[in-house]
Every structure is written in structure tokens, then in C-alpha cells.
Design a protein around this motif. Structure first.
Motif, mmCIF file in Angstrom:
data_model
loop_
_atom_site.group_PDB
_atom_site.id
_atom_site.type_symbol
_atom_site.label_atom_id
_atom_site.label_comp_id
_atom_site.label_asym_id
_atom_site.label_seq_id
_atom_site.Cartn_x
_atom_site.Cartn_y
_atom_site.Cartn_z
ATOM 1 N N LEU A 145 7.758 5.538 -83.776
ATOM 2 C CA LEU A 145 6.641 5.661 -82.850
ATOM 3 C C LEU A 145 5.304 5.490 -83.561
ATOM 4 O O LEU A 145 4.361 4.922 -83.002
ATOM 5 N N ARG A 146 5.216 5.970 -84.802
ATOM 6 C CA ARG A 146 3.968 5.826 -85.544
ATOM 7 C C ARG A 146 3.699 4.370 -85.923
ATOM 8 O O ARG A 146 2.540 3.945 -86.014
ATOM 9 N N ASN B 10 5.209 1.297 -84.484
ATOM 10 C CA ASN B 10 5.339 0.209 -83.508
ATOM 11 C C ASN B 10 5.130 0.752 -82.096
ATOM 12 O O ASN B 10 5.798 1.701 -81.682
ATOM 13 N N HIS B 11 4.223 0.088 -81.347
ATOM 14 C CA HIS B 11 3.799 0.649 -80.065
ATOM 15 C C HIS B 11 3.894 -0.313 -78.883
ATOM 16 O O HIS B 11 3.589 0.091 -77.759
ATOM 17 N N SER B 12 4.228 -1.571 -79.086
ATOM 18 C CA SER B 12 4.216 -2.538 -77.987
ATOM 19 C C SER B 12 5.328 -2.211 -76.993
ATOM 20 O O SER B 12 6.271 -1.488 -77.310
ATOM 21 N N LEU C 25 8.903 -0.334 -77.768
ATOM 22 C CA LEU C 25 9.388 0.876 -77.104
ATOM 23 C C LEU C 25 10.766 0.635 -76.489
ATOM 24 O O LEU C 25 11.633 1.520 -76.523
#
Length: 316
Positions: free
Chosen positions: A85-86, A88-90, A94
Motif C-alpha cells: 500500500l505504501r 503502489n496506489h493506482s 489495488l
């Protein structure tokens, strides 16, 4: 038989296809290319909590302190949710997190084993066998077909990524023979040299099973049945049906190399035997002769002593 499985070999040697056929057993959690420095499929700390700096990252006892804890988590199917989560956020990331996180948890609870499909682990295959207890399948493709595939895709290799790894050069000095091709625009010669050096390294790597991709593709059902036995997988009617459909039916038509699915695998169903007939397409007779010459020339070893016992190249 327990323990993880590694399917490796140079890119375009059938690792994704072979890995998916083993995963048809229903007893494995498929993990695609954790050592790929490209994101995706690599650079996902949820899957592998270690930073990859080079293509064909070399791992050995002298840098195990960094790599071993990370890979122990991966093969134990312990997913690093917060680390992922820290980083990769696209929306795609997810979705991939949910896919892999769920697969790791369910796989661990149901007693499944990890299957790593990673061509970038090919030069470190012996370490995976010795330190992680992997059953290692190392695929080798006919050199002409291998070079032809790279030529059709316009791929090349940057040898500085190998030469900049001191431990790799120390343990496998034949890598030094690649120095003259650094910066070369001769893609055919570079692909042939990569095949030759990798072949020399795999031929003396203990604890792995060398498998001819071409023999596997020519007669997949008995060959995969044998690989199932080697890996301690159960050969079931369902697995046989899945492999039959994926290897002997009409091929899926795509252009070139295509990532598919959240795993970002290159796998596509194909008539594996028929595909061998077109595996050298695009090369001239002169180029084919040149590839044979370049890949049959002994690679300088600079006094290195082969390890024993040598693995056996088989079609199963």
C-alpha cells in the motif's frame, strides 16, 4: 512432497506457459516474475520485500542476508499488505493487491505451495534450489528459435546489467566474454551471446532440472505428467483436461508479446506442437547459420571449474 517451485529460463523460453500448466494442478499459488525490475509485474513489495536493481539479478550465499528473508516470506505466502500500500496506489495496483493478497492468504490456509515463474532468476537458479529448497525447472529453447523470437519482438539485452554485478562475474567469469558487445547494435549477436553464456552456467548448476522447451512443446501431455511427478504434484483428469485445452487446441491469436491478466503473464493458449513449425520465422538461412556458429562456440571460462553433478537436459 512439499516446498516451493521455481520455473525459470531466459525470457521467451516458455516459462509462463510451463508455469501455468503446473498451476493447472490446483495445488499451487502462481507468482509471476518477482525479480522483474519493471513495474508491473515487479517492484511489488507485497509479493517480494526486496529492491531489484538489475535484470537477471544475481543471488548467492554472499548476498543472502538481503534476499533470503524476503524470499522466505514470498514462498511461505506471507503477503506484505502495508508495504504494498505504501509503494503502489493506482487502481490497477489495488486490484493486483487484492488478487495476490487473497491468493496468498487462501493458499496458505489451504496448504498450497508457491510457484515462482521468473526468467530473471535464471542465473541464480542454484541458490533457489540450495537455500530455499525449490524444485527448479530451468527451460532451454533451441537457440535459433530463441533468437528468432527476440528478433521478431525487437528485443535486446544490455550487458552492463550483468557486468555491473561483481558477484556474478566472480562466480561465472564467462560473463566477461560479453564485454565486447556492450553498446553493440547487433541484436542477433547479443541474443546469441546471452543464450550461450546462460547455457554454460545452467549446464553446471547443481540441484536443478534442465528441460528442453522444444521437446516439451512437441509432446506436452507425457512431458507434463513427468514434471508433475518431479514437482510432487497430483496428476488428475482435471489437470490433464486443462493442459490438453491449453496446449493442443487452436492458438489464441495475438501480435507479438502481450501481458495478460493481473499477474502480467505472457501466457496464451497455443497448439504447442504446431508452434514449433514457425519458431524460426523471420530469419534468413544466413542468419540461422550465424546463430548456430555463435551459440556453438565454446564460452571462455577463465579457468572456472565445473560443479558436479551436472544436471541432465531432458524433454520431460
Amino acid at each position: 512432497m512439499s516446498g516451493p517451485i521455481l520455473v525459470t529460463g531466459l525470457p521467451r523460453s516458455g516459462t509462463s506457459w510451463t508455469g501455468k500448466m503446473l498451476a493447472a494442478s490446483g495445488e499451487l499459488v502462481y507468482v509471476n516474475e518477482p525479480l522483474n525490475p519493471q513495474h508491473p509485474p515487479g517492484r511489488c513489495p507485497g509479493v517480494l520485500r526486496a529492491g531489484v536493481s538489475h535484470r537477471f539479478q544475481y543471488i548467492c550465499d554472499d548476498n543472502s542476508e538481503y534476499w533470503l528473508p524476503a524470499f522466505r516470506d514470498t514462498v511461505a505466502l506471507r503477503y506484505g499488505l502495508l508495504a504494498e500500500l505504501r509503494a503502489n496506489h493506482s487502481p490497477y495496483d489495488l486490484a493486483r493487491l487484492l488478487r495476490y493478497g487473497g491468493a496468498f492468504v487462501l493458499g496458505r490456509l489451504s496448504g498450497r505451495r508457491a510457484l515462482l515463474d521468473d526468467p530473471f532468476a535464471v542465473l541464480s537458479a542454484g541458490w533457489f534450489a540450495a537455500r530455499l529448497g525449490c524444485r527448479v525447472i530451468a527451460l532451454e529453447r533451441d537457440p535459433v528459435a530463441f533468437v528468432a523470437s527476440w528478433q521478431r519482438l525487437g528485443w535486446t539485452v544490455y550487458f552492463h546489467e550483468l557486468l555491473e554485478q561483481p558477484l556474478l562475474v566472480r562466480d561465472h567469469p564467462e560473463v566477461l566474454s560479453l564485454r565486447d558487445l556492450v553498446g553493440s547494435q547487433d541484436r542477433l549477436a547479443k541474443a546469441a551471446a546471452l543464450w550461450r553464456v546462460t547455457h554454460a552456467i545452467l549446464a553446471r548448476t547443481p540441484g536443478i532440472r534442465l528441460v528442453s522447451y522444444d521437446a516439451l512443446a512437441a509432446d506436452p501431455l507425457p512431458a507434463f505428467r513427468d514434471l508433475y511427478a518431479y514437482c510432487g504434484l497430483t496428476w488428475t483428469p482435471r489437470a490433464e483436461q486443462r493442459i490438453t485445452l491449453a496446449c493442443t487446441g487452436p492458438s489464441t491469436t495475438r501480435r507479438g508479446f502481450t501481458w495478460t491478466g493481473l499477474s502480467r503473464t505472457a501466457f496464451q493458449p497455443m497448439n504447442s506442437r504446431a508452434s514449433l513449425a514457425t519458431s524460426t520465422s523471420g530469419l534468413t538461412p544466413t542468419e540461422i547459420t550465424r546463430i548456430h556458429t555463435l551459440t556453438s562456440t565454446p564460452t571462455p571460462s577463465w579457468g572456472i571449474s565445473p560443479h558436479e553433478p551436472k544436471p541432465t537436459l531432458s524433454g520431460s
